[in-house]
Motif scaffolding. Structure first.
Motif, PDB file in Angstrom:
ATOM      1  N   VAL A  58       0.664  -9.532 -10.305  1.00 54.72           N
ATOM      2  CA  VAL A  58       0.489  -8.282  -9.548  1.00 54.72           C
ATOM      3  C   VAL A  58      -0.875  -7.694  -9.937  1.00 54.72           C
ATOM      4  O   VAL A  58      -1.144  -7.472 -11.123  1.00 54.72           O
ATOM      5  N   ILE A  59      -1.709  -7.465  -8.937  1.00 48.00           N
ATOM      6  CA  ILE A  59      -3.055  -6.919  -9.191  1.00 48.00           C
ATOM      7  C   ILE A  59      -3.149  -5.512  -8.611  1.00 48.00           C
ATOM      8  O   ILE A  59      -2.859  -5.302  -7.433  1.00 48.00           O
ATOM      9  N   ALA A  60      -3.549  -4.556  -9.457  1.00 53.82           N
ATOM     10  CA  ALA A  60      -3.801  -3.196  -8.953  1.00 53.82           C
ATOM     11  C   ALA A  60      -5.218  -3.160  -8.391  1.00 53.82           C
ATOM     12  O   ALA A  60      -6.163  -3.583  -9.055  1.00 53.82           O
ATOM     13  N   MET A  61      -5.334  -2.661  -7.170  1.00 60.18           N
ATOM     14  CA  MET A  61      -6.652  -2.501  -6.532  1.00 60.18           C
ATOM     15  C   MET A  61      -6.899  -0.994  -6.447  1.00 60.18           C
ATOM     16  O   MET A  61      -6.285  -0.306  -5.639  1.00 60.18           O
ATOM     17  N   VAL A  62      -7.761  -0.496  -7.341  1.00 65.92           N
ATOM     18  CA  VAL A  62      -7.848   0.955  -7.542  1.00 65.92           C
ATOM     19  C   VAL A  62      -9.162   1.522  -7.014  1.00 65.92           C
ATOM     20  O   VAL A  62     -10.247   1.205  -7.520  1.00 65.92           O
ATOM     21  N   ALA A  63      -9.033   2.398  -6.021  1.00 69.56           N
ATOM     22  CA  ALA A  63     -10.166   3.231  -5.589  1.00 69.56           C
ATOM     23  C   ALA A  63      -9.749   4.676  -5.837  1.00 69.56           C
ATOM     24  O   ALA A  63      -8.595   5.048  -5.598  1.00 69.56           O
ATOM     25  N   GLY A  64     -10.645   5.481  -6.334  1.00 64.08           N
ATOM     26  CA  GLY A  64     -10.333   6.902  -6.542  1.00 64.08           C
ATOM     27  C   GLY A  64      -9.376   7.118  -7.703  1.00 64.08           C
ATOM     28  O   GLY A  64      -9.365   6.358  -8.680  1.00 64.08           O
ATOM     29  N   TYR A  65      -8.550   8.142  -7.561  1.00 63.80           N
ATOM     30  CA  TYR A  65      -7.707   8.560  -8.692  1.00 63.80           C
ATOM     31  C   TYR A  65      -6.529   7.619  -8.964  1.00 63.80           C
ATOM     32  O   TYR A  65      -5.775   7.275  -8.057  1.00 63.80           O
ATOM     33  N   ALA A  66      -6.394   7.239 -10.238  1.00 63.80           N
ATOM     34  CA  ALA A  66      -5.140   6.634 -10.737  1.00 63.80           C
ATOM     35  C   ALA A  66      -4.730   7.583 -11.869  1.00 63.80           C
ATOM     36  O   ALA A  66      -5.204   7.466 -12.996  1.00 63.80           O
ATOM     37  N   ILE A  67      -3.902   8.538 -11.529  1.00 63.51           N
ATOM     38  CA  ILE A  67      -3.649   9.675 -12.419  1.00 63.51           C
ATOM     39  C   ILE A  67      -2.142   9.817 -12.667  1.00 63.51           C
ATOM     40  O   ILE A  67      -1.334   9.553 -11.770  1.00 63.51           O
ATOM     41  N   THR A  71      -1.869  -1.152  -4.021  1.00 67.23           N
ATOM     42  CA  THR A  71      -2.989  -0.243  -3.803  1.00 67.23           C
ATOM     43  C   THR A  71      -2.524   1.049  -3.147  1.00 67.23           C
ATOM     44  O   THR A  71      -1.324   1.231  -2.902  1.00 67.23           O
ATOM     45  N   GLY A  72      -3.490   1.949  -2.934  1.00 63.41           N
ATOM     46  CA  GLY A  72      -3.181   3.208  -2.262  1.00 63.41           C
ATOM     47  C   GLY A  72      -4.024   3.327  -1.009  1.00 63.41           C
ATOM     48  O   GLY A  72      -5.115   2.738  -0.926  1.00 63.41           O
ATOM     49  N   GLU A  73      -3.534   4.082  -0.049  1.00 69.93           N
ATOM     50  CA  GLU A  73      -4.277   4.201   1.208  1.00 69.93           C
ATOM     51  C   GLU A  73      -5.538   5.060   1.031  1.00 69.93           C
ATOM     52  O   GLU A  73      -5.502   6.100   0.378  1.00 69.93           O
ATOM     53  N   GLY A  74      -6.608   4.607   1.634  1.00 68.36           N
ATOM     54  CA  GLY A  74      -7.862   5.365   1.587  1.00 68.36           C
ATOM     55  C   GLY A  74      -8.644   5.078   0.316  1.00 68.36           C
ATOM     56  O   GLY A  74      -8.230   4.295  -0.528  1.00 68.36           O
ATOM     57  N   HIS A  75      -9.775   5.779   0.202  1.00 70.80           N
ATOM     58  CA  HIS A  75     -10.667   5.534  -0.929  1.00 70.80           C
ATOM     59  C   HIS A  75     -10.625   6.642  -1.959  1.00 70.80           C
ATOM     60  O   HIS A  75     -11.318   6.602  -2.959  1.00 70.80           O
ATOM     61  N   ARG A  76      -9.790   7.672  -1.687  1.00 70.15           N
ATOM     62  CA  ARG A  76      -9.806   8.828  -2.594  1.00 70.15           C
ATOM     63  C   ARG A  76      -8.821   8.683  -3.733  1.00 70.15           C
ATOM     64  O   ARG A  76      -8.982   9.317  -4.774  1.00 70.15           O
ATOM     65  N   ALA A  77      -7.763   7.883  -3.528  1.00 64.00           N
ATOM     66  CA  ALA A  77      -6.767   7.751  -4.600  1.00 64.00           C
ATOM     67  C   ALA A  77      -5.998   6.448  -4.490  1.00 64.00           C
ATOM     68  O   ALA A  77      -5.655   5.999  -3.394  1.00 64.00           O
ATOM     69  N   PHE A  78      -5.734   5.881  -5.664  1.00 63.71           N
ATOM     70  CA  PHE A  78      -4.761   4.777  -5.781  1.00 63.71           C
ATOM     71  C   PHE A  78      -3.373   5.422  -5.754  1.00 63.71           C
ATOM     72  O   PHE A  78      -2.555   5.156  -4.881  1.00 63.71           O
ATOM     73  N   THR A 121       0.845  -1.209   0.000  1.00 67.64           N
ATOM     74  CA  THR A 121       0.000   0.000   0.000  1.00 67.64           C
ATOM     75  C   THR A 121       0.873   1.249   0.000  1.00 67.64           C
ATOM     76  O   THR A 121       1.752   1.403   0.854  1.00 67.64           O
ATOM     77  N   ILE A 122       0.628   2.144  -0.962  1.00 70.47           N
ATOM     78  CA  ILE A 122       1.290   3.457  -0.935  1.00 70.47           C
ATOM     79  C   ILE A 122       0.504   4.302   0.062  1.00 70.47           C
ATOM     80  O   ILE A 122      -0.700   4.525  -0.116  1.00 70.47           O
ATOM     81  N   ALA A 123       1.178   4.740   1.107  1.00 72.77           N
ATOM     82  CA  ALA A 123       0.466   5.379   2.224  1.00 72.77           C
ATOM     83  C   ALA A 123       0.856   6.847   2.359  1.00 72.77           C
ATOM     84  O   ALA A 123       1.533   7.232   3.308  1.00 72.77           O
TER      85      ALA A 123
END
Ligand code: 2NE
Length: 270
Positions: free
Chosen positions: A107-116, A61-68, A24-26
């Protein structure tokens, strides 16, 4: 290894008992933008996932639901690259792409919010992408004075086609999860609250499959796009299997025992 993982500042690594590593990118305050330290820690995490035989699938994945991930941290961008504590400007994310493609595990990307921006490319480089219904995708390079002419361009064009890839880069629009699914940028879209459950479900289905078959298939699918480096990855899988055979071991043993190798009994079976 384990001690260094626990000392990470920007990245969290969790490992399930059945062999799924979740990386997780935090850095939620900046929509999980990566700075040089983040990339260093991601490299360590992916190396760890590669080296641990018990790890069979990786979730990024990324921390939280606003951004990957929102790509490179623009406040760390200096003259000629992103500058960390050592003062050296680098584009280390390009090395991370290679590492993720060479990882002989899914490797699976789990994306919530922005992947920009560079965050969008990170999800693309993953083997599969599970998107939440709030996910938003897009590039910003031509808007913010940057571009990724590597996997970010040519591999994107292989995924979505030349016209779409040019649209994504030249117009810098954002696309919602449904549009991303239509373009083939993601594998499935699920309600946000189902995102982790669905991603783990996909991982567990993969865990039931042959790891060698998956490693060889991943290398084979990378081979045409990655040129000599791709062939080397594919051939490396063949070498790894050969090392495990009696024939491969006979060559090594003969050398160490200072005798002629006895290959006479080995035949190539049709
Ligand atoms: C992602 C996006 C569209 C979200 O917009 P919004 O309005 O929902 O959020 P906001 O307010 O822009 O962002 C929240 C906070 O995160 C920071 C913002 O500055 C803001 O901070 P505060 O004002 O609250 O202090 N933030 C977001 N992204 C950041 C970033 N990348 N670096 C540093 N801080 C960031 C919107 O935030 C956005 O467009 N972000 C920038 C996306 C971007 O351009 N990324 C870089 C592309 S270049 C790249 O990644 C790259 C490459 O092309 C080649 C090689 C290496 C890297």
């Amino acid at each position: 290894h384990i001690r260094s993982l626990s000392k990470f500042e920007d990245v969290r690594v969790e490992i399930s008992s059945d062999g799924i590593a979740k990386i997780t990118i935090a850095r939620p305050a900046v929509h999980n933008a990566f700075r040089p330290l983040t990339l260093l820690e991601l490299e360590h995490a992916f190396r760890y996932a590669r080296d641990m035989p018990s790890i069979r699938a990786v979730i990024l994945t990324g921390e939280g639901h606003r951004a990957f991930c929102s790509g490179g941290d623009q406040s760390a961008r200096g003259h000629g690259g992103y500058v960390g504590d050592d003062g050296i400007p680098r584009l280390a994310v390009l090395d991370l792409h290679v590492m993720m493609r060479r990882l002989p595990k899914v490797v699976i990307a789990m994306v919530a919010g922005y992947a920009i921006g560079g965050g969008h490319i990170l999800h693309m480089v993953c083997d599969l992408t599970i998107a939440a219904d709030n996910a938003r995708f897009g590039q910003t390079g031509p808007k913010v004075g940057s571009f990724d002419g590597g996997y970010g361009s040519s591999y994107m064009a292989r995924i979505v086609g030349q016209k779409r890839a040019r649209e994504i880069w030249f117009l810098c629009r954002q696309y919602d999860a449904k549009q991303a699914l239509q373009m083939g940028l993601v594998n499935t879209v699920v309600p946000l609250e189902q995102l982790e459950i669905e991603t783990v479900k996909w991982c567990r289905e993969i865990l039931e499959k042959s790891p060698t078959a998956i490693a060889c298939l991943k290398a084979a699918m990378n081979a045409d796009g990655d040129g000599h480096s791709g062939l080397s990855q594919l051939a490396g899988e063949a070498t790894r299997l050969f090392y495990q055979s009696e024939e491969g071991k006979e060559g090594k043993n003969a050398f160490l025992e200072k005798r002629k190798p006895r290959f006479g009994s080995f035949v190539i079976e049709e």
